[in-house]
Design an enzyme around this catalytic site. Structure first.
Site, PDB file in Angstrom:
ATOM      1  N   LYS A   1       0.829  -1.196   0.000  1.00 60.12           N
ATOM      2  CA  LYS A   1       0.000   0.000   0.000  1.00 60.12           C
ATOM      3  C   LYS A   1       0.871   1.258   0.000  1.00 60.12           C
ATOM      4  O   LYS A   1       1.772   1.407   0.841  1.00 60.12           O
ATOM      5  CB  LYS A   1      -0.903   0.021   1.243  1.00 60.12           C
ATOM      6  CG  LYS A   1      -1.909  -1.117   1.312  1.00 60.12           C
ATOM      7  CD  LYS A   1      -3.029  -0.943   0.319  1.00 60.12           C
ATOM      8  CE  LYS A   1      -4.090  -2.008   0.488  1.00 60.12           C
ATOM      9  NZ  LYS A   1      -5.208  -1.858  -0.474  1.00 60.12           N
TER      10      LYS A   1
ATOM     11  N   ASP B   1      -8.827  -0.191 -10.045  1.00 57.74           N
ATOM     12  CA  ASP B   1      -9.409  -0.933  -8.924  1.00 57.74           C
ATOM     13  C   ASP B   1     -10.704  -0.253  -8.471  1.00 57.74           C
ATOM     14  O   ASP B   1     -11.795  -0.648  -8.847  1.00 57.74           O
ATOM     15  CB  ASP B   1      -8.401  -1.023  -7.786  1.00 57.74           C
ATOM     16  CG  ASP B   1      -8.853  -1.964  -6.675  1.00 57.74           C
ATOM     17  OD1 ASP B   1      -9.887  -2.637  -6.840  1.00 57.74           O
ATOM     18  OD2 ASP B   1      -8.173  -2.036  -5.640  1.00 57.74           O
TER      19      ASP B   1
ATOM     20  N   LYS C   1     -12.999  -7.268  -7.839  1.00 55.50           N
ATOM     21  CA  LYS C   1     -13.358  -7.726  -6.492  1.00 55.50           C
ATOM     22  C   LYS C   1     -14.769  -8.312  -6.563  1.00 55.50           C
ATOM     23  O   LYS C   1     -15.762  -7.578  -6.413  1.00 55.50           O
ATOM     24  CB  LYS C   1     -13.292  -6.563  -5.502  1.00 55.50           C
ATOM     25  CG  LYS C   1     -11.868  -6.100  -5.186  1.00 55.50           C
ATOM     26  CD  LYS C   1     -11.868  -4.956  -4.198  1.00 55.50           C
ATOM     27  CE  LYS C   1     -10.485  -4.741  -3.592  1.00 55.50           C
ATOM     28  NZ  LYS C   1      -9.426  -4.513  -4.574  1.00 55.50           N
TER      29      LYS C   1
END
EC number: 4.2.1.113
Length: 325
Positions: A141, A229, A253
């Site tokens: 991250k 994303d 996702k």
């Protein structure tokens, strides 16, 4: 055809807080549901992340509470797009009624996993533990701390990682345009010396969702790929970005994207370069997501489900939930 419907909310605390550019995440909340008929039961999971683009947990709970104890297929396939995590949970449970695949079966059909590193300096130690567990692709991250500090850690991390490793940088939309340029330039320089450093596979969502055009431009200017994303958190967003010309990497996702059947249709039609990724769901949601990944992954990239080290073992915990369903 009608199915008996039951549900129960859950709360799981992370072993260590998850830091992203969106803030600190301490507790994962969601809903386990079951559908049953005279043959057996199917399990599903609703695991919303409202700050990522899905409905809130309370909206999902309100939807479940207003349903009768018996529901039909028509009810499941009429769940609105604004309840994308509910779409995934109910369809997964319905598909589970017709399948006896175990979670292990799904795992065996997927090649490799990407291990999630903590933000900041903790990554310099955590990667070694994950490497010993067999991980060869890592996600770190960024956009959490000051960029100068993160670049110093990045230099240390890339010197420490074996050259056979792959590294993904995930900004969660937290960079400015100038910072995104600096990260991409830094990664391009590293790629030029590939023999002595790990591969930087891509930078994930460097800019906020409303700056797709700038990400399209950046993707043309640098050798380091960009992956979308947050910009493709739901099926509607995925379709929009594809229509706008995005043809590079999509991070999918399944747990919050929406209808699995519609996702299958989209991926089979367009053959996108997809990286399937976790939403920190339990084994129930993970099984359904892994089955989609095994079925729809085209480019054999490591999937983003290497997150088990963020929770305590869940088997006993899940068994206690099942008793009431």
């Amino acid at each position: 055809m009608t199915y008996k419907f039951k549900f129960r909310p859950y709360r799981r605390r992370f072993v260590r807080s998850l830091a992203t550019s969106h803030g600190i995440w301490d507790i994962r909340e969601g809903i386990i549901l079951s559908l049953s008929d005279e043959v057996g039961s199917g399990w599903g999971e609703i695991a919303p992340i409202s700050w990522f683009g899905s409905e809130t947990l309370e909206q999902a709970l309100d939807f479940c509470r207003q349903l009768p104890e018996e529901i039909t297929v028509e009810t499941i396939f009429s769940i609105p797009d604004k309840l994308s995590a509910c779409q995934f949970g109910f369809e997964s449970a319905l598909e589970g009624l017709g399948s006896r695949d175990s979670c292990t079966d799904a795992i065996n059909r997927v090649s490799t996993y990407s291990g999630l590193l903590p933000a900041g300096e903790a990554a310099l130690e955590q990667w070694q533990t994950l490497w010993q567990q067999g991980y060869r692709t890592f996600k770190w991250k960024i956009g959490v701390n000051a960029i100068a500090h993160e670049l110093k850690i990045f230099e240390l991390l890339t010197h420490a990682l074996p050259t056979s490793a792959k590294l993904r940088l995930d900004a969660n939309g937290g960079l400015s345009y100038e910072e995104a340029n600096l990260w991409l330039w830094t990664c391009d320089n590293l790629r030029a010396n590939q023999e002595s450093s790990p591969e930087i596979e891509f930078i994930e969502q460097p800019l906020p969702v409303d700056r797709l055009q700038e990400m399209l431009e950046l993707n043309m200017c640098y050798a380091t790929p960009i992956a979308l994303d947050e910009s493709v958190a739901t099926l509607k967003q995925l379709e929009y970005c594809f229509q706008q010309g995005w043809r590079d990497i999509f991070v999918i996702k399944p747990g919050i994207l929406g209808s699995p059947s519609r996702l299958r249709k989209f991926c089979q039609q367009h053959k996108i370069d997809a990286v399937f990724s976790s939403v920190f769901e339990t084994a129930i949601g993970r099984q359904a997501a892994l089955q989609l990944a095994a079925e729809l992954s085209q480019h054999k990239r490591a999937i983003g489900f290497g997150i088990n080290h963020f929770f305590e073992q869940e088997e006993i915990w899940l068994q206690s939930l099942w008793k009431d369903l």
